[in-house]
Scaffold this motif. Structure first.
Motif, short mmCIF file in Angstrom:
data_model
loop_
_atom_site.label_atom_id
_atom_site.label_comp_id
_atom_site.label_asym_id
_atom_site.label_seq_id
_atom_site.Cartn_x
_atom_site.Cartn_y
_atom_site.Cartn_z
N GLU A 35 9.28 -10.63 1.20
CA GLU A 35 8.65 -9.75 0.21
C GLU A 35 8.36 -8.41 0.88
O GLU A 35 7.82 -8.36 1.99
N ILE A 36 8.73 -7.32 0.21
CA ILE A 36 8.60 -5.99 0.79
C ILE A 36 7.68 -5.13 -0.06
O ILE A 36 7.74 -5.18 -1.29
N LYS A 37 6.85 -4.33 0.60
CA LYS A 37 6.09 -3.29 -0.09
C LYS A 37 6.21 -2.00 0.71
O LYS A 37 6.11 -1.99 1.93
N VAL A 38 6.43 -0.89 -0.03
CA VAL A 38 6.57 0.43 0.59
C VAL A 38 5.29 1.22 0.40
O VAL A 38 4.73 1.28 -0.70
N ILE A 39 4.84 1.84 1.48
CA ILE A 39 3.75 2.81 1.41
C ILE A 39 4.30 4.15 1.86
O ILE A 39 4.70 4.31 3.02
N SER A 40 4.40 5.10 0.94
CA SER A 40 4.94 6.41 1.25
C SER A 40 3.81 7.37 1.57
O SER A 40 2.82 7.44 0.84
N LEU A 41 3.98 8.13 2.65
CA LEU A 41 2.96 9.10 3.05
C LEU A 41 2.99 10.35 2.18
O LEU A 41 2.12 11.22 2.33
N ARG A 81 -5.54 15.04 6.79
CA ARG A 81 -6.53 14.84 5.73
C ARG A 81 -6.19 13.63 4.86
O ARG A 81 -7.01 13.20 4.06
N SER A 82 -4.99 13.08 5.03
CA SER A 82 -4.60 11.88 4.27
C SER A 82 -4.97 10.59 5.00
O SER A 82 -4.84 9.51 4.42
N LEU A 83 -5.41 10.70 6.24
CA LEU A 83 -5.66 9.49 7.04
C LEU A 83 -6.68 8.55 6.41
O LEU A 83 -6.46 7.33 6.41
N PRO A 84 -7.79 9.05 5.86
CA PRO A 84 -8.73 8.10 5.25
C PRO A 84 -8.11 7.31 4.10
O PRO A 84 -8.39 6.10 3.95
N THR A 85 -7.27 7.97 3.31
CA THR A 85 -6.61 7.27 2.20
C THR A 85 -5.68 6.19 2.72
O THR A 85 -5.68 5.05 2.23
N LEU A 86 -4.86 6.52 3.73
CA LEU A 86 -3.94 5.54 4.29
C LEU A 86 -4.71 4.40 4.94
O LEU A 86 -4.35 3.23 4.78
N THR A 109 8.95 3.60 9.17
CA THR A 109 10.25 4.27 9.14
C THR A 109 10.04 5.76 9.31
O THR A 109 9.47 6.43 8.45
N GLY A 110 10.48 6.29 10.45
CA GLY A 110 10.27 7.69 10.76
C GLY A 110 9.05 7.87 11.65
O GLY A 110 8.25 6.95 11.84
N SER A 111 8.92 9.07 12.19
CA SER A 111 7.84 9.33 13.16
C SER A 111 6.66 10.00 12.50
O SER A 111 6.82 11.01 11.81
N ASN A 112 5.48 9.44 12.67
CA ASN A 112 4.25 10.08 12.21
C ASN A 112 3.14 9.67 13.17
O ASN A 112 2.65 8.53 13.13
N LEU A 113 2.80 10.60 14.04
CA LEU A 113 1.82 10.32 15.09
C LEU A 113 0.48 9.88 14.52
O LEU A 113 -0.11 8.88 14.95
N LEU A 114 -0.02 10.62 13.53
CA LEU A 114 -1.34 10.32 13.01
C LEU A 114 -1.38 9.00 12.24
O LEU A 114 -2.37 8.27 12.30
N ALA A 115 -0.30 8.68 11.52
CA ALA A 115 -0.28 7.43 10.76
C ALA A 115 -0.41 6.22 11.68
O ALA A 115 -0.99 5.19 11.30
N MET A 116 0.09 6.34 12.91
CA MET A 116 -0.04 5.22 13.85
C MET A 116 -1.49 4.91 14.17
O MET A 116 -1.82 3.77 14.52
N LEU A 117 -2.34 5.92 14.06
CA LEU A 117 -3.75 5.71 14.39
C LEU A 117 -4.47 4.82 13.39
O LEU A 117 -5.54 4.29 13.67
N ARG A 157 1.32 0.75 20.06
CA ARG A 157 1.16 0.35 18.66
C ARG A 157 2.28 -0.55 18.14
O ARG A 157 2.09 -1.30 17.19
N PHE A 158 3.47 -0.48 18.78
CA PHE A 158 4.62 -1.21 18.25
C PHE A 158 5.21 -2.14 19.30
O PHE A 158 5.14 -1.88 20.51
N ASP A 159 5.84 -3.19 18.79
CA ASP A 159 6.45 -4.19 19.66
C ASP A 159 7.91 -3.87 19.95
O ASP A 159 8.47 -4.36 20.93
N ALA A 160 8.54 -3.06 19.07
CA ALA A 160 9.92 -2.65 19.27
C ALA A 160 10.13 -1.32 18.55
O ALA A 160 9.46 -1.02 17.56
#
Length: 377
Positions: free
Chosen positions: A32-38, A67-72, A87-95, A131-134
């Motif tokens: 089962e897949i769910k997408v969260i788009s930034l 400013r989107s970090l609290p929502t994510l 999928t793709g690089s986002n430094l802040l989203a990793m936090l 943050r990631f295993d691979a």
């Protein structure tokens, strides 16, 4: 498994389409897949809906989306997930990941590294290692870029090609119908390319090569599918080269099947590409490829003339000669060889199993079957 895929945006670029195909492959294996788009949901949403993949978008606010970090963070805290892809690089989203799906995380990178200075990548990969295993890449070229910038990341990097569907071989009637759809002359030889009309994609080289071919072969026409900021400049160049009446500007095309079926040769040119989805997709349709790529992973597919024609310099004379040779010798064999090569390297079943193992926390136990062979027809 329930898999979350955090993705920068959901337009119809190469990264998003590759991610969609991977998600569909994982669905076929029962996940089962769910997408969260930034960013707010874009044109990919229609395809996600058709595939039954739930998706949620958000506003991307502030520099780098800070400013989107609290929502994510709030969205992720409300999710249950057995595994996670970014999928793709986002430094802040990793936090914001916290403890979600720890031990079962994959970062899927799809872009070359020249777009940012090395110090930014060192910061990014320093956090990604924790943050990631691979971390996966669609080509050895872009993986080795990362390992050169941050050697310590090598312990978790892996080349995983973009999965491609295997199209059925088309009949002459299918090809004729495809040309009618785009208003392309039925008896002409058609040379085409598709992509964003941006500087690094070098559609100017395409047009200069077209001018070379046009002198040698009056029966040839050229088709460009795509749009972008270079559109007006490129149309002006076509006028300057005296070939404007032989260029068909098709605009953005969502379903590329009929475009590929319309072609006799795909001419691809690029300064930088992590992999080059367009030529590899064309190869799966049995379309011969002539290409020039200065920096990219296409050479891992077109390793020699059995599979296509690839050079590292943008030389319209050499490219034009290769196109004329390809047109004059349509049965030379590299179209069928190229098709088998592309399908073998981009086999969806094999790639889905490899990603599945990573998301199950079984990276050390990867055992991938041989790619599916396609039968002659």
């Amino acid at each position: 498994m329930r898999i979350l895929n955090i993705i920068q945006c959901t337009e119809l670029g190469g990264m998003e389409q590759a991610s969609l195909r991977l998600m569909q492959c994982l669905q076929d294996r029962g996940h089962e897949i769910k997408v969260i788009s930034l960013n707010p949901l874009g044109a990919l949403k229609e395809h996600l809906d058709k595939s039954g993949i739930e998706a949620v978008g958000m506003e991307y606010r502030g520099a780098l989306g800070w400013r989107s970090l609290p929502t994510l963070y709030r969205i992720l805290r409300g999710e249950r997930a057995d595994a996670l892809m970014m999928t793709g690089s986002n430094l802040l989203a990793m936090l914001t990941l916290g403890g979600i799906a720890r031990g079962r995380r994959l970062l899927a990178m799809h872009f070359h590294h020249s777009v940012r200075p090395d110090w930014q990548w060192k910061l990014f990969y320093g956090l990604a290692k924790r943050r990631f295993d691979a971390i996966s890449y669609p080509s050895d070229f872009v993986r080795l870029e990362a390992e050169t910038i941050v050697p310590s990341v090598k312990s978790i990097t892996r080349t995983i090609r973009n999965p491609l569907a295997v199209p059925e071989k088309a009949s002459a009637e299918d090809k004729a119908a495809a040309r009618r759809r785009y208003g392309l002359p039925p008896q002409a030889k058609i040379i085409g390319n598709a992509g964003w009309l941006i500087d690094r994609k070098r559609f100017d080289v395409f047009l200069r090569t077209a001018a070379v071919v046009a002198v040698k072969r009056p029966d040839v026409r050229f088709a460009i599918a795509g749009s972008g900021p270079e559109n007006e400049k490129l149309q002006a160049l076509a006028q300057e080269l005296g070939i404007a009446d032989r260029i068909h500007w098709l605009g953005w095309i969502a379903d590329m099947r009929d475009f590929y079926l319309s072609l006799d040769v795909l001419l691809f040119n690029s300064d930088w590409d992590a992999f080059g989805n367009t030529p590899v997709e064309a190869m799966t349709y049995g379309i011969p490829v002539v290409a020039s790529v200065m920096h990219g992973g296409l050479g891992e597919v077109i390793t020699d003339r059995r599979y296509g024609y690839l050079i590292a310099e943008h030389d319209p004379e050499r490219l034009g000669s290769a196109i004329v040779e390809t047109i004059d010798q349509p049965d030379a064999g590299n179209a069928e060889n190229g098709r088998f090569r592309a399908v073998t390297l981009s086999d969806p079943a094999r790639i889905a199993i490899e990603v599945e193992k990573i998301l199950q926390g079984q990276i050390a136990e990867l055992s991938v079957p041989e790619p599916t062979r396609i039968l002659s027809s």
